[in-house]
Each structure stands twice: as structure tokens, then as C-alpha cells.
Design a protein around this motif. Structure first.
Motif, mmCIF file in Angstrom:
data_model
loop_
_atom_site.group_PDB
_atom_site.id
_atom_site.type_symbol
_atom_site.label_atom_id
_atom_site.label_comp_id
_atom_site.label_asym_id
_atom_site.label_seq_id
_atom_site.Cartn_x
_atom_site.Cartn_y
_atom_site.Cartn_z
ATOM 1 N N GLY A 104 0.865 -1.180 0.000
ATOM 2 C CA GLY A 104 0.000 0.000 0.000
ATOM 3 C C GLY A 104 0.894 1.220 0.000
ATOM 4 N N ASP A 105 1.819 1.242 -0.957
ATOM 5 C CA ASP A 105 2.858 2.282 -0.937
ATOM 6 C C ASP A 105 2.573 3.452 -1.873
ATOM 7 O OD1 ASP A 105 3.074 0.718 -3.137
ATOM 8 O OD2 ASP A 105 5.238 0.367 -2.991
ATOM 9 N N ASN A 106 1.474 3.404 -2.579
ATOM 10 C CA ASN A 106 1.042 4.587 -3.335
ATOM 11 C C ASN A 106 -0.484 4.561 -3.393
ATOM 12 O OD1 ASN A 106 0.171 2.970 -5.520
ATOM 13 N ND2 ASN A 106 2.175 3.106 -6.523
ATOM 14 N N LEU A 107 -1.079 5.593 -3.980
ATOM 15 C CA LEU A 107 -2.538 5.691 -3.951
ATOM 16 C C LEU A 107 -3.187 4.508 -4.661
ATOM 17 C CD1 LEU A 107 -5.057 7.292 -3.169
ATOM 18 C CD2 LEU A 107 -4.854 8.536 -5.316
ATOM 19 N N LEU A 108 -2.636 4.113 -5.814
ATOM 20 C CA LEU A 108 -3.275 3.043 -6.598
ATOM 21 C C LEU A 108 -3.257 1.703 -5.853
ATOM 22 C CD1 LEU A 108 -4.666 2.084 -9.132
ATOM 23 C CD2 LEU A 108 -2.444 1.898 -10.269
#
Ligand code: C5P
Length: 397
Positions: A104-108
Motif C-alpha cells: 500500500g505504498d502509493n494511492l493506486l
């Protein structure tokens, strides 16, 4: 009509030269009726500007997980809840690896973790990266989790190589995506529903009306849109909010409701008349407020209103027409009479002598009648009843 009508597609764009095709993909999805919002990764922005995709989708592009302003407008959880389907196109080898490992390291990736809807990916990468064991292992993990893989195709690549890894063409992807929504019982149908009471004006400040809350009609509109149909809800005055994805037309008198129903007859596949339409209206509407001085009684002459459902059921061509019969006694007898007299395909009958159900309450007990059948639906809330009624309509239609 397309299965994608009114469907909400969240398009995830990750980094890769095929990101240029996402502009075309938005157009193809919109052509089929979808509402498209876009999330881009930072790497994608190196290949395609957010401004282009914002202009095409008609909505701001989302790209930042840690921007408090963006999160306040529509954060990762709201985006995940909003979507009926998330499509990542192009899906790079990197985003596939992140998804496989639950990052969960970016918005997508975070939206994908928070989603409740289906997720589809359209891989796009150089053919050597495609064949790499790590990529194939990650894809196998995604497949096991029920994530859909669309493509890739084989052919010439931007780097000059020839082989597997080209992103499928936007029109192919849009058509594959539309298949996800085929299960909608009323997919592609246009359904017009009347709901609520009517108000028959006496003078500029007074009217005659009834106790209909509109709850049944609004629940039907929600259940119908959930079944994949395009829904037009023609509503008399109620305190209810317009259900999500439904086009609401607000009317007041029976004449207004009649006119609006006739206006929406062309293209209507199914017409459901759940409104409690006043049978009569004052013959004239006083231009000024009627004064009480000098009179102990009052006489209002009433004239008959048009019967909306009968007019629709006698149109040529006519949609599949469903009426309601709210009765205090001999319910089935009167409902059957209505079925024939009004030329209806189906009648939903309910007993309003019991004040705990029916008119203005949250629960309902109904019987669904057609010329050949009679189906009793035991007590349930109006939304559950609405779903059962929609199932019965879809079966009969
Ligand atoms: O004749 P009755 O009012 O009992 O019939 C009820 C059914 O007819 C309901 O489906 C109601 O929405 C519809 N109706 C109508 N226009 C009217 C009266 C009733 O569409 N003027």
C-alpha cells in the motif's frame, strides 16, 4: 444499450509507454456509458500528463496518497468504495509485483487493497520482462486471488522487440470490461418508475394529497439501478434523497407526472407505476388564496385525473408495465381486476388495512400477480421487497 451504462470504472494508470493508450481507453469506456475516474502512479506521469486524463475523464486525476487536500475531497477509501470495477491499464511489471505482495505504498495500490469490487489488470511491458519468472509468479498469485487479467497481446513493441507484452487495444479492453457487468438482471434496459404522492392544488397555498412516502418507489429505483438498468424516477413530492445513479424528475400534480411519464415513454423498456396518484383534482385552481370569511362550508368541484399507468399500457409500442394495487379488502380480487382493466403485465398487490406495513411504513407484504401466476412475498423491508420484485420482473420480461 451497453452493460457499462452508469457503471463506475476506476482506471489505474501505471508507468509504461502504453500509458498513452489510456486516453483512448477513457473515451471507449465513456462511449459505452461508463463514468470513469483516474488514479495515476508517479511513474505514469512521466508518460502521460494528468491534465490530459483530467480533461478526458471530466474529473480531477488522483495521484497522491499523502496529500491531505486530495484525501479530504475523495480519499483512498472513498475512491475504493466509489468504484464498481478497478481496471489497471497499463499494468506494469512493477505494479503487478506490488499488488502480488499486498503493498500500500502509493494511492493506486492502497485503493486496490481497500476495494470491495472486482479488479482487472491489462499488463503491458517488454517481452523479456513479461517472460521473467518473477513476473509470471506474481501473475499466478493475482490469478489465484481472482484478479482478472486482460491481455497482453503479442506484436511489435516500443523498444523494437517483437513478442508478448503489448497492452490490448482500448476498444478490446472496453468490450472485455463490459462483460463483467453482464450478470445484471436488467443490464441495458431503461426503466421508468413513478413514485410518491401527487399534490393537487386548490389555491396558491393549499393542496389535496395523500400519505404516500415514496419509500417503495425509491427502493425499487435503487434495486433496478443495482440490476444494471438505466433508471428514470418520476417522483411526486417526498422527503427522500434521489438514489445514487438514478435520474430523478420532480413533479407535483398528477398532470405533471402524466406529462413527464409520456415524455419518457420512447425508449422505455419497463414502466413501474408505484406512485399514489390522486384520482381527482380541483376543477379550477383559485388564482388567489381562498378566504374563509362568510362561509361555514366549502364545496370543491373535482374532475378526474388521467390514469398514467393505463395510458402507458395502451401505448403502441408498449413497455412491460407493472402497476401497484394498495387495497384495504379483497386485495387479490381487486388486484386481478386492475391487471385486466388497465392492460398491465404485472400487478404488485398489498394490503394497506394493516398500518404496520404498506403505506408510509418501512416494511411491506406483497403478492405479485400476472395473468398466469400469483407469488406471495412474506414480510420484509421495502428494499428487500424491491429486489424480489425486480427479480420477478426480470424473469417475466
Ligand atoms: O386505480 P388505482 O389507483 O387503484 O390503481 C393503482 C395503480 O395505478 C398504481 O400502479 C398507480 O401508480 C397507478 N395509477 C396511475 N395513474 C392514476 C391512478 C393510478 O398511474 N391516475
Amino acid at each position: 444499450m451497453s452493460n457499462l451504462m452508469n457503471r463506475r470504472i476506476l482506471l489505474g494508470v501505471s508507468g509504461g509507454i502504453a500509458a498513452y493508450k489510456s486516453a483512448e481507453l477513457i473515451r471507449r469506456l465513456q462511449d459505452m456509458g461508463a463514468d470513469v475516474r483516474v488514479v495515476m502512479t508517479r511513474a505514469a506521469e512521466a508518460f502521460m500528463t494528468p491534465l490530459t486524463l483530467q480533461a478526458l475523464s471530466g474529473h480531477p486525476v488522483h495521484n497522491d496518497l499523502l496529500d491531505p487536500e486530495a484525501e479530504a475531497a475523495m480519499g483512498h477509501i472513498s475512491l475504493a468504495r466509489w468504484a464498481d470495477l478497478i481496471l489497471i491499464a497499463p499494468a506494469s511489471a512493477d505494479i503487478i509485483a506490488r499488488l502480488a505482495h499486498g503493498k500500500g505504498d502509493n494511492l493506486l495500490t492502497t485503493v486496490c487493497l481497500a476495494r470491495r469490487c472486482e479488479l482487472a489488470i491489462a499488463p503491458a511491458m517488454n517481452e523479456a520482462m513479461w517472460h521473467n519468472q518473477a513476473t509470471q509468479d506474481n501473475l499466478a498469485i493475482l490469478q489465484q486471488r481472482g484478479i482478472h487479467q486482460l491481455g497482453p497481446a503479442s506484436g511489435g513493441q516500443a523498444c523494437g522487440d517483437i513478442g508478448m507484452g503489448r497492452m490490448s487495444e482500448p476498444s478490446t479492453l472496453a468490450s472485455e470490461v463490459s462483460h463483467f457487468f453482464e450478470t445484471g438482471l436488467l443490464a441495458g434496459k431503461t426503466v421508468v418508475i413513478t413514485a410518491g404522492p401527487t399534490r393537487e392544488a386548490i389555491d396558491p397555498v393549499r393542496y389535496i394529497s395523500n400519505h404516500s412516502s415514496g419509500k417503495m418507489g425509491y427502493a425499487l429505483a435503487q434495486a433496478t439501478v443495482d440490476a444494471g438498468a438505466k433508471v428514470i424516477l418520476i417522483s411526486g413530492p417526498t422527503a427522500l434523497p434521489c438514489p445514487d445513479r438514478v435520474t430523478c424528475i420532480h413533479t407535483s400534480s398528477a398532470i405533471d407526472m402524466y406529462q413527464s411519464s409520456m415524455d419518457h415513454l420512447p425508449g422505455c423498456d419497463i414502466f413501474i407505476a408505484s406512485a399514489a396518484v390522486a384520482d381527482f383534482r380541483p376543477a379550477t385552481i383559485a388564482e388567489q388564496k381562498i378566504k374563509k370569511t362568510g362561509q361555514d362550508t366549502m364545496h370543491i368541484e373535482m374532475v378526474k385525473n388521467p390514469d398514467i399507468v393505463t395510458a402507458i399500457a395502451n401505448a403502441d409500442p408498449k413497455p412491460f408495465v407493472v402497476g401497484f394495487a394498495a387495497e384495504t379488502h379483497d386485495v387479490i380480487h381487486y388486484a386481478r381486476d386492475k391487471l385486466q382493466r388497465k392492460n398491465l403485465d404485472m400487478v404488485v398487490a398489498n394490503d394497506i388495512s394493516d398500518t404496520h406495513i404498506g403505506f408510509n411504513s418501512d416494511d411491506n407484504i406483497v403478492t405479485i400477480l400476472t395473468a398466469e401466476s400469483e407469488q406471495y412475498l412474506p414480510k420484509a423491508n421495502k428494499f428487500q421487497q424491491a429486489q424480489r420484485i425486480i427479480q420477478a420482473i426480470a424473469k417475466q420480461y
